[in-house]
Write a protein that holds these residues in place. Structure first.
Motif, PDB file in Angstrom:
ATOM      1  N   LEU A   1      45.508  27.269  10.406  1.00 40.43           N
ATOM      2  CA  LEU A   1      44.872  27.740  11.457  1.00 40.43           C
ATOM      3  C   LEU A   1      45.354  28.611  12.236  1.00 40.43           C
ATOM      4  CD1 LEU A   1      43.690  23.998  12.370  1.00 40.43           C
ATOM      5  CD2 LEU A   1      42.700  25.316  10.555  1.00 40.43           C
ATOM      6  N   ARG A   2      44.573  29.701  12.412  1.00 37.25           N
ATOM      7  CA  ARG A   2      44.630  30.881  12.873  1.00 37.25           C
ATOM      8  C   ARG A   2      44.023  31.203  14.281  1.00 37.25           C
ATOM      9  NH1 ARG A   2      47.855  34.008   9.397  1.00 37.25           N
ATOM     10  NH2 ARG A   2      48.470  35.007  11.421  1.00 37.25           N
ATOM     11  N   ALA A   3      44.130  32.233  15.201  1.00 34.05           N
ATOM     12  CA  ALA A   3      43.374  32.979  16.303  1.00 34.05           C
ATOM     13  C   ALA A   3      42.751  33.954  15.532  1.00 34.05           C
ATOM     14  CB  ALA A   3      44.341  33.405  17.146  1.00 34.05           C
ATOM     15  N   THR A   4      41.399  34.038  15.833  1.00 35.07           N
ATOM     16  CA  THR A   4      40.400  35.032  15.581  1.00 35.07           C
ATOM     17  C   THR A   4      39.606  35.721  16.705  1.00 35.07           C
ATOM     18  OG1 THR A   4      38.609  33.352  14.784  1.00 35.07           O
ATOM     19  CG2 THR A   4      40.311  33.991  13.322  1.00 35.07           C
ATOM     20  N   PRO A   5      38.905  36.539  16.276  1.00 39.68           N
ATOM     21  CA  PRO A   5      38.034  36.931  17.448  1.00 39.68           C
ATOM     22  C   PRO A   5      36.924  36.032  17.981  1.00 39.68           C
ATOM     23  CG  PRO A   5      38.122  38.851  16.007  1.00 39.68           C
ATOM     24  CD  PRO A   5      38.958  37.643  15.502  1.00 39.68           C
ATOM     25  N   PHE A   6      36.764  35.063  17.308  1.00 36.20           N
ATOM     26  CA  PHE A   6      35.900  33.966  17.944  1.00 36.20           C
ATOM     27  C   PHE A   6      36.675  32.984  18.700  1.00 36.20           C
ATOM     28  CE2 PHE A   6      34.171  35.386  13.760  1.00 36.20           C
ATOM     29  CZ  PHE A   6      33.171  35.544  14.015  1.00 36.20           C
ATOM     30  N   GLY A   7      37.878  33.247  19.334  1.00 35.76           N
ATOM     31  CA  GLY A   7      38.448  32.396  20.134  1.00 35.76           C
ATOM     32  C   GLY A   7      39.084  31.024  19.744  1.00 35.76           C
ATOM     33  N   GLY A   8      40.213  30.586  20.225  1.00 36.88           N
ATOM     34  CA  GLY A   8      40.887  29.400  19.706  1.00 36.88           C
ATOM     35  C   GLY A   8      41.622  29.524  18.637  1.00 36.88           C
ATOM     36  N   THR A   9      42.388  28.584  18.139  1.00 41.21           N
ATOM     37  CA  THR A   9      43.305  28.869  17.153  1.00 41.21           C
ATOM     38  C   THR A   9      42.781  27.545  16.015  1.00 41.21           C
ATOM     39  OG1 THR A   9      44.585  27.176  18.218  1.00 41.21           O
ATOM     40  CG2 THR A   9      45.146  29.530  18.541  1.00 41.21           C
ATOM     41  N   ASN A  10      41.589  27.477  15.566  1.00 40.05           N
ATOM     42  CA  ASN A  10      41.185  26.715  14.806  1.00 40.05           C
ATOM     43  C   ASN A  10      40.455  27.408  13.539  1.00 40.05           C
ATOM     44  OD1 ASN A  10      38.878  27.568  16.222  1.00 40.05           O
ATOM     45  ND2 ASN A  10      38.096  25.533  16.583  1.00 40.05           N
ATOM     46  N   TYR A  11      40.702  28.540  13.300  1.00 38.31           N
ATOM     47  CA  TYR A  11      39.854  29.348  12.202  1.00 38.31           C
ATOM     48  C   TYR A  11      40.623  29.032  11.267  1.00 38.31           C
ATOM     49  CZ  TYR A  11      36.543  32.666  10.449  1.00 38.31           C
ATOM     50  OH  TYR A  11      35.556  33.195   9.953  1.00 38.31           O
ATOM     51  N   PRO A  12      40.240  28.720   9.990  1.00 36.55           N
ATOM     52  CA  PRO A  12      41.042  28.416   8.860  1.00 36.55           C
ATOM     53  C   PRO A  12      41.615  29.851   8.132  1.00 36.55           C
ATOM     54  CG  PRO A  12      39.152  27.125   8.549  1.00 36.55           C
ATOM     55  CD  PRO A  12      38.929  28.015   9.825  1.00 36.55           C
ATOM     56  N   GLY A  13      42.881  29.688   7.895  1.00 39.76           N
ATOM     57  CA  GLY A  13      43.329  30.898   7.065  1.00 39.76           C
ATOM     58  C   GLY A  13      42.691  31.377   5.900  1.00 39.76           C
ATOM     59  N   VAL A  14      42.305  30.250   5.088  1.00 39.75           N
ATOM     60  CA  VAL A  14      41.595  30.476   3.828  1.00 39.75           C
ATOM     61  C   VAL A  14      40.248  31.053   4.144  1.00 39.75           C
ATOM     62  CG1 VAL A  14      40.448  28.230   3.751  1.00 39.75           C
ATOM     63  CG2 VAL A  14      40.813  29.493   1.643  1.00 39.75           C
ATOM     64  N   GLU A  15      39.579  31.047   5.171  1.00 36.89           N
ATOM     65  CA  GLU A  15      38.233  31.483   5.494  1.00 36.89           C
ATOM     66  C   GLU A  15      38.461  32.755   5.976  1.00 36.89           C
ATOM     67  OE1 GLU A  15      33.888  30.705   7.063  1.00 36.89           O
ATOM     68  OE2 GLU A  15      35.372  29.058   7.382  1.00 36.89           O
ATOM     69  N   ILE A  16      39.626  33.451   6.752  1.00 35.18           N
ATOM     70  CA  ILE A  16      39.937  34.412   6.924  1.00 35.18           C
ATOM     71  C   ILE A  16      40.012  35.476   5.509  1.00 35.18           C
ATOM     72  CG2 ILE A  16      41.760  36.223   7.698  1.00 35.18           C
ATOM     73  CD1 ILE A  16      42.359  34.222   9.880  1.00 35.18           C
ATOM     74  N   HIS A  17      40.777  34.830   4.627  1.00 37.77           N
ATOM     75  CA  HIS A  17      40.719  35.521   3.435  1.00 37.77           C
ATOM     76  C   HIS A  17      39.448  35.908   2.686  1.00 37.77           C
ATOM     77  CE1 HIS A  17      45.105  35.664   3.293  1.00 37.77           C
ATOM     78  NE2 HIS A  17      45.195  34.484   3.486  1.00 37.77           N
ATOM     79  N   ALA A  18      38.493  34.673   3.034  1.00 37.49           N
ATOM     80  CA  ALA A  18      37.192  34.531   2.278  1.00 37.49           C
ATOM     81  C   ALA A  18      36.398  36.052   3.016  1.00 37.49           C
ATOM     82  CB  ALA A  18      36.469  33.492   2.712  1.00 37.49           C
ATOM     83  N   ASN A  19      36.680  36.406   4.324  1.00 40.56           N
ATOM     84  CA  ASN A  19      36.146  37.364   4.995  1.00 40.56           C
ATOM     85  C   ASN A  19      36.467  38.686   4.360  1.00 40.56           C
ATOM     86  OD1 ASN A  19      34.191  36.763   7.602  1.00 40.56           O
ATOM     87  ND2 ASN A  19      35.780  35.136   7.490  1.00 40.56           N
TER      88      ASN A  19
END
Length: 809
Positions: free
Chosen positions: A399-417
């Motif tokens: 789980l990573r920090a993204t521009p959407f705030g928090g640290t609950n964004y899955p790394g696998v969905e970062i790769h999808a983007n």
């Protein structure tokens, strides 16, 4: 000064031009301010956002601008990309752990998953996971086979049939072998590996293991890197490695997949790639790193270039036309990557690109691996899709920090983007064209706006701030089209221009307001003065409902005898300054200092609800500050100081009053007098804050804890009043761990007072004694104990109404 009436643009001939120039000359200082702001803004923009060498102020402005970029992402309209998106995510989620068991589970499940995906028509499978160690699900069977083999070699009698069956079982449940076969059957599979950058990452990894991993991934160095300047190829490559080193993007080690698994990669479309995504300076992932150099040699010339998992997954999905992928670089760094004839991406010098997130978590279609294995999905869900496999479950998810705030964004969905950005060529763009637009906006909000503000009347200047709205619209519109325009510097230019020029003109053109501010700054907070400037008539005498405070230092005469005049003045100045700040902080009005006493009130000059609550908050804050000062003074060897506070809410005459020689803003009336009497009662009851019933009724529902003290008749008054002790804020008491204790104090004291009011002197005295046994410092209980003692010897008359008559002021 006002602009020429009628407008210079309505006048013709040389006279109109002369009048314009004359008006501008009168306000030339305003224009010079705007010119200076523009030059400073352009300089900041160049030093921070255009120059490669970082300036001392770079990090501050970069963080501000990154925050504005994050805000743009957060206001993206939320829309799922499926079913039109070619990317589907298979989650190793909480449901998978419930169905398949604790992670890591057998790789036989991954083998079956690939077969199911292949059967449903999936085109590419990419793993955001590294399989660096052998699967352990069949370890007991393998251990048994080895043990039987050892016993046979040692001469023990071992049933050959049993040995053969155990070996067959070990082979049957060899999950790694099953997974490798499934990889080969599927076709285009991308296995993820990761690089180690810090010494902490290398902790516990032997040099031998690092070399083994390096050998394992060396086959997958890709794509071919070509210098654009063939004659300087060697020098440019060395410089490229130096650029990566300067950005701290040269790995110190790697962790790779098992040889048995990489051996199953079938054809040119199957590969491995790293899934590291280094964050920005604030820990947020906004950029993707498409390539990294790595090698175990001390000579950078021997290092290879390795691709990210996203690059290789996109390459495989684009098909045969993209298999001839090539990387190009020059003396400045990486220039572009060509995916054959299908696609060409221009990157920055590090091969990085700005991720254009398509939405928050859940924008791409997610399916649990448990659903895939059980085939509980709609047939055709994965047909023609690129499938990403990664962990999202609590405790194992990346789980990573993204521009959407928090640290609950899955790394696998970062790769999808990222893969989506590659396939659709929609990374955020920030290049020379965007820099030109930024410079034009900075100039527009500098010079032209400065000229306008120098000519218009002061009351119109604040309309310049409304230009923030079109600036936001332009930046957001460009962002929706894939361009990142700078917001921070143009906005600071605009705001700085409006604020500084307006302030300059107001300071020199509105002297009357300064006069009002000077008169009331001694007893009104800056916020109240600001509002008063809008309507000066608010200070005219009137009757209004207010809450009055009196606070007084206990034993001030004794304190003054222990200090000389200079020490006493410093001592008192510090105390009064701190108390006054608290009054102003709560938007109260300082009426006056009466020796060491402070008189203040809330609810005037502005009639607003909640003034009793503000007064109570101020009283508690004062007591908190006094306790802090007591510790300081004790260490400095100064006398100890304590205070009493009285609060009363009611109608009083408030306004600017006095003589023709001197006037002041003050409050008068019985409400003020009673507040003073309440302050004095603290000495009788051993308390710090006493409030009247009117204050209690106004503030009781605002989170305060009160204790009813007594029904008294003060000297000079016939009507009795109920008084209360303010114990504190309920939340603060709970935070201090005293919430339950104070609640018990209030309840037990109330029961003891009930006995007292019913004339049960012996029972009441015992109840108060029980209270004092628990809380020996409680002043009100000690006071009532003494009264019980007195009434045992001299009982009140039969018609006693429970009122205690105060014989002093």
């Amino acid at each position: 000064m006002a602009a020429p009436s009628g407008g210079w643009w309505q006048r013709r001939g040389w006279f109109g031009l002369y009048e314009l120039l004359q008006s501008w000359w009168r306000h030339r200082v305003s224009f010079i301010l705007s010119l200076g702001i523009t030059i400073a803004s352009l300089s900041v923009y160049y030093l921070v956002f255009l120059q490669e060498k970082r300036a001392p102020i770079s990090e501050l402005f970069e963080r501000l601008e990154l925050d504005t970029l994050d805000t743009r992402f957060r206001y993206l309209p939320q829309r799922p990309l499926w079913p039109e998106s070619p990317i589907v995510i298979v989650d190793i989620d909480q449901k998978a752990q419930e169905v398949l068991g604790r992670w890591p589970f057998s790789r036989a499940y991954f083998a079956k998953m690939l077969d199911v995906l292949h059967e449903d028509g999936a085109v590419v499978a990419a793993f955001d996971i590294t399989f660096s160690k052998p699967d352990q699900s069949a370890a007991p069977v393998r251990a048994l086979a080895e043990e039987l083999e050892k016993r046979g070699q040692a001469g023990e009698t071992v049933d050959p049939k049993l040995t053969a069956e155990v070996r067959a079982l070990a082979a049957k449940y060899d999950a790694d072998a099953q997974f490798a076969k499934a990889i080969k059957r599927f076709g285009p599979v991308i296995l993820g590996n990761y690089f180690l950058f810090t010494q902490a990452d290398l902790e516990g990894v032997s040099d031998k293991a690092l070399q083994t991993y390096a050998d394992q991934i060396s086959f997958f160095a890709y794509p071919p890197a070509h210098p654009l300047r063939a004659q300087f190829g060697k020098e440019d490559k060395l410089h490229l490695m130096e650029i990566f080193e300067g950005a701290r993007l040269v790995p110190k080690g790697a962790e790779a997949n098992l040889d048995s698994l990489t051996a199953g990669l079938n054809g040119d479309s199957s590969w491995t790639g790293f899934f590291n995504e280094p964050p920005d300076i604030d820990g947020v992932v906004r950029r993707t790193t498409l390539f990294l150099p790595y090698g175990r040699s001390e000579n950078p010339a021997d290092w290879d270039i390795y691709p990210s998992m996203d690059v290789m997954a996109a390459r495989a999905f684009l098909g045969k036309e993209a298999l001839d992928t090539n990387l190009y670089y020059n003396q400045a760094g990486i220039v572009r990557i060509d995916f054959g004839s299908r696609l060409s991406l221009r990157t920055d010098e590090l091969g990085q690109m700005l991720i254009n997130y398509q939405g928050p978590w859940g924008t791409f279609l997610h399916k649990s691996i448990a659903d895939v294995l059980q085939k509980t999905f709609i047939p055709g869900t994965f047909k023609g899709k690129l499938v990403l496999v990664g962990a999202t479950a609590t405790g194992i998810g990346d789980l990573r920090a993204t521009p959407f705030g928090g640290t609950n964004y899955p790394g696998v969905e970062i790769h999808a983007n990222i893969i989506d950005n590659i396939l659709n060529d929609r990374f955020l763009k920030r290049d020379a064209r965007s820099a030109l637009i930024d410079a034009l906006l900075i100039f527009t909000f500098g010079i032209p706006l400065g000229i306008w503000m120098a000519l218009v009347q002061p009351r119109w200047m604040w309309f310049g701030a409304a230009l923030l709205i079109p600036l936001v619209a332009v930046d957001y519109g460009a962002f929706r089209r894939g361009w990142w325009l700078n917001f921070t510097v143009p906005a600071m230019t605009l705001v700085g221009n409006v604020v500084l020029v307006s302030l300059y003109r107001v300071v020199f053109e509105e002297k009357e307001k300064r006069k009002v501010r000077a008169e009331f700054s001694n007893y009104l907070s800056p916020e109240v003065i600001r509002r008063l400037l809008v309507d000066p008539s608010l200070v005219d005498p009137k009757k209004t409902d207010i809450t009055v405070m009196f606070s007084d230092i206990r034993g001030f005469t004794t304190i003054s005898e222990k200090l000389d005049a200079q020490e006493l003045a410093l001592f008192l100045n510090q105390y009064l300054s701190d108390m006054t700040r608290i009054v102003f902080k709560t938007n109260g009005t300082l009426d006056k200092y009466i020796g060491d006493a402070v008189m203040a009130f809330w609810g005037a000059p502005f009639e607003e609800p909640g003034h009793a609550t503000k007064a109570c908050n101020a009283a508690l804050e004062m007591m908190k500050r006094v306790r802090e000062l007591q510790k300081v003074w004790e260490t400095e060897g100064k006398p100890s100081l304590d205070i009493g506070i009285g609060l009363n809410t009611g109608v009083a005459s408030v306004g600017r009053m006095g003589s023709s020689l001197r006037r002041g803003y003050t409050a008068l009336g019985d409400t003020v007098n009673l507040s003073s009497r309440l302050e004095g009662l603290n000495k009788d009851y051993g308390t710090h804050i006493i409030v009247n019933e009117t204050t209690y009724q106004s503030a009781k529902d605002d989170g305060f804890v009160f204790r009813e003290l007594d029904l008294i008749r003060v000297k000079g008054k016939l009507q009795p009043v109920t008084i209360y002790q303010l114990m504190g804020q309920r939340e603060d008491l709970a935070a201090e761990g005293r919430g339950e204790e104070v609640r018990l104090q209030v309840e037990q004291f109330a029961r003891a007072r009930e006995l007292f009011r019913n004339r049960k002197w012996n029972d009441a005295q015992r109840a108060f004694q029980d209270f004092l046994d628990k809380w020996p410092e409680d002043g009100p209980s000690r006071t009532y104990w003494k009264r019980c003692q007195e009434y045992l010897f001299d009982e009140p008359p039969a018609n006693w109404d429970g009122v205690f008559v105060m014989t002093h002021k």
